[in-house]
Design a protein around this motif. Structure first.
Motif, short mmCIF file in Angstrom:
data_model
loop_
_atom_site.label_atom_id
_atom_site.label_comp_id
_atom_site.label_asym_id
_atom_site.label_seq_id
_atom_site.Cartn_x
_atom_site.Cartn_y
_atom_site.Cartn_z
N ILE A 34 -36.67 -3.13 -17.36
CA ILE A 34 -37.09 -4.14 -18.33
C ILE A 34 -36.62 -3.83 -19.75
N SER A 35 -36.29 -2.59 -20.04
CA SER A 35 -35.83 -2.27 -21.39
C SER A 35 -34.39 -2.71 -21.62
N THR A 36 -33.66 -3.04 -20.54
CA THR A 36 -32.25 -3.40 -20.67
C THR A 36 -31.97 -4.85 -20.28
N ILE A 37 -33.01 -5.68 -20.21
CA ILE A 37 -32.83 -7.08 -19.84
C ILE A 37 -31.89 -7.76 -20.83
N THR B 265 -31.32 -11.31 -20.82
CA THR B 265 -32.05 -12.50 -21.21
C THR B 265 -33.42 -12.08 -21.73
N LEU B 266 -34.18 -13.03 -22.28
CA LEU B 266 -35.50 -12.69 -22.79
C LEU B 266 -36.36 -12.03 -21.73
N ASP B 267 -36.32 -12.61 -20.53
CA ASP B 267 -37.15 -12.09 -19.44
C ASP B 267 -36.35 -12.15 -18.15
N VAL B 268 -36.86 -11.49 -17.13
CA VAL B 268 -36.20 -11.49 -15.83
C VAL B 268 -36.57 -12.76 -15.07
N PRO B 269 -35.79 -13.15 -14.06
CA PRO B 269 -36.19 -14.26 -13.18
C PRO B 269 -37.32 -13.80 -12.26
N ILE B 270 -38.54 -14.13 -12.63
CA ILE B 270 -39.69 -13.52 -11.98
C ILE B 270 -39.82 -13.95 -10.52
N PHE B 271 -39.25 -15.09 -10.13
CA PHE B 271 -39.34 -15.51 -8.74
C PHE B 271 -38.77 -14.45 -7.80
N ALA B 272 -37.83 -13.62 -8.30
CA ALA B 272 -37.22 -12.59 -7.48
C ALA B 272 -38.18 -11.44 -7.19
#
Length: 458
Positions: free
Chosen positions: A163-166, A168-175
């Protein structure tokens, strides 16, 4: 006495003149070496992601019973500390502690129209706690076995993101397919093996899923649509294979996969992953209770490489296809760090539709892509550079008449890479309502959200 004092000062000055004033600044992490070479060590890291968000809420949204068509909230999307290390040539340990989604409504997970007492001080917990043993090492090739509470996972790289190297703003949480349903914020109690064999990186695990009843919310009732089962619990099997066309990726910490390298490496991967569990969900059909197996799989490609090494420009991209087989009619709404607590316009057959929520998880197929371009180093002189990006998710879920299309556009201000990063992001999501066809939802309108994130990490 004066002569002694002068001698001390002269000696100190001579010693200090031999120490480079930038020595401390050359340290890139907080690490304590356990042997002279530094190959055995203990390391500490910290990350904080603060969100400042203006959200156009879904119709009917309430915040602590007050109607709210729009909200501005401040929160901590993630605050984490890690402690891990290589104790011997073969023994490795990893722990992570922290909290997620902490805003003013965080203390009301069970809030209703009456008001449910809660406690805002109990959000932090162990995300990971595991030990590993390396059975073989030859150059970059290795095989490790481990176990504990871990994010080592199947399905995709975004099922176990760093999460420190994302990018985009956030990850695709559906994954993170079972997040906070039968796992602990994507972590599972599991035994696993991971390794690098030639150009192939692998991870396989057997997990013991948590009962849905222990996730802190009232479990959904048994109905005509699949929900996670409360009986006949079975083990979960996960696997991910990654073929490295160019360089291999970092494999220090278990599971966590880098979002972007800013062109520091030449990476192009092809991956395939799966998650399988027998009797994972159940549903009611007439008077019978029917169980469904959960079968999720994906294929994807990830690219991250420099374009011009002298200027520091780079590109990062991802394209993946996901088959999400939870069981007939499975659909789950979710909204990251939801700023709302209720709704006056519930949708039949689903819950949690307030605030910024949308149908994030469901039985069906998903296409996800993202693309980012890092501009030249020093674009803003001593203030760093910029990296604009965009992402698109198209989910064809069984219970949606119209596909769920979600897009994000934004820009990262890289003040010091991922150690100091400011991100401005706009997210646009669809709103659904009950359809004229039973058990189906149809698209109504769209809403947006502006988010400014300040990330500090070390």
């Amino acid at each position: 006495m004066k002569k002694v004092l002068c001698l001390i000062l002269l000696t100190s000055s001579a010693v200090m003149s031999q120490v480079k004033p930038t020595d401390d600044n050359n340290k890139s992490d907080i690490r304590y070496s356990l042997n002279p070479s530094g190959s055995h060590y203990v390391k500490f890291t910290f990350i904080n992601q603060a969100w400042f968000r203006l959200n156009d809420n879904n119709p009917g949204t309430t915040v602590l019973t007050d109607p709210a068509s729009q909200t501005f909230d401040i929160g901590l999307r993630r605050t984490r500390i890690q402690l891990f290390g290589q104790i011997t040539d073969r023994i490795f340990f990893y722990t992570q502690f922290g909290l997620n989604n902490f805003n003013k409504t965080n203390g009301f997970p069970g809030y209703n129209t009456v008001g449910t007492p809660s406690n805002r001080k109990v959000g932090a917990f162990f995300h990971d706690a595991l030990g590993e043993y390396e059975v073989q090492r030859k150059g970059n090739n290795f095989i490790r076995f481990g176990g504990g509470l871990t994010i080592v996972n199947g399905l995709s790289r975004f099922s176990q993101p760093s999460i420190s190297t994302i990018m985009t703003l956030d990850v695709p949480i559906f994954a993170q397919a079972t997040v906070d349903q039968t796992d602990q914020f994507a972590r599972k109690l599991a035994i696993y093996s991971r390794g690098q064999v030639g150009k192939i990186n692998y991870r396989i695990s057997v997990a013991d899923p948590f009962p849905i009843e222990t996730n802190g919310a009232v479990p959904p009732s048994l109905n005509a649509n699949s929900v996670f089962a409360q009986k006949k619990h079975k083990k979960q099997f996960d696997g991910l294979l990654i073929y490295n066309i160019f360089e291999t990726e970092d494999n220090t910490t278990p599971g966590y996969m880098t979002g972007t390298y800013f062109g520091k490496r030449k990476i192009w991967n092809i991956e395939a992953g799966f998650i399988a569990q027998k009797n994972a969900t159940w549903r009611k059909e007439s008077v019978d209770t029917l169980y469904s197996n959960m079968n999720l799989w994906s294929v994807a490609s990830y690219l991250d490489m420099p374009l011009n090494k002298d200027k520091g420009t780079a590109v990062s991209a991802y394209l993946g296809y996901f088959h999400m087989g939870y069981g007939k009619g499975y659909l789950r709404y979710n909204g990251s760090m939801n700023p709302a607590t209720g709704t006056t316009l519930p949708i039949t057959g689903v819950s949690g539709t307030q605030g910024n929520a949308y149908p994030m998880f469901g039985t069906g197929n998903v296409i996800y892509s993202q693309f980012g371009y890092k501009l030249k180093d020093g674009l803003l002189r001593s203030h760093g550079t910029l990296m604009p990006y965009a992402s698109l998710q198209k989910s064809d879920y069984e219970r949606l008449r119209d596909p769920m299309i979600l897009y994000n556009v934004g820009v990262n201000w890289l003040m010091k890479g991922n150690n100091g990063k400011l991100t401005l992001n706009y997210e646009n999501r669809p709103i659904y309502k009950n359809s004229t066809i039973a058990n189906e939802l149809q698209k109504d309108l769209r809403k947006g959200s502006w988010i400014l994130q300040y990330q500090v990490s070390i």
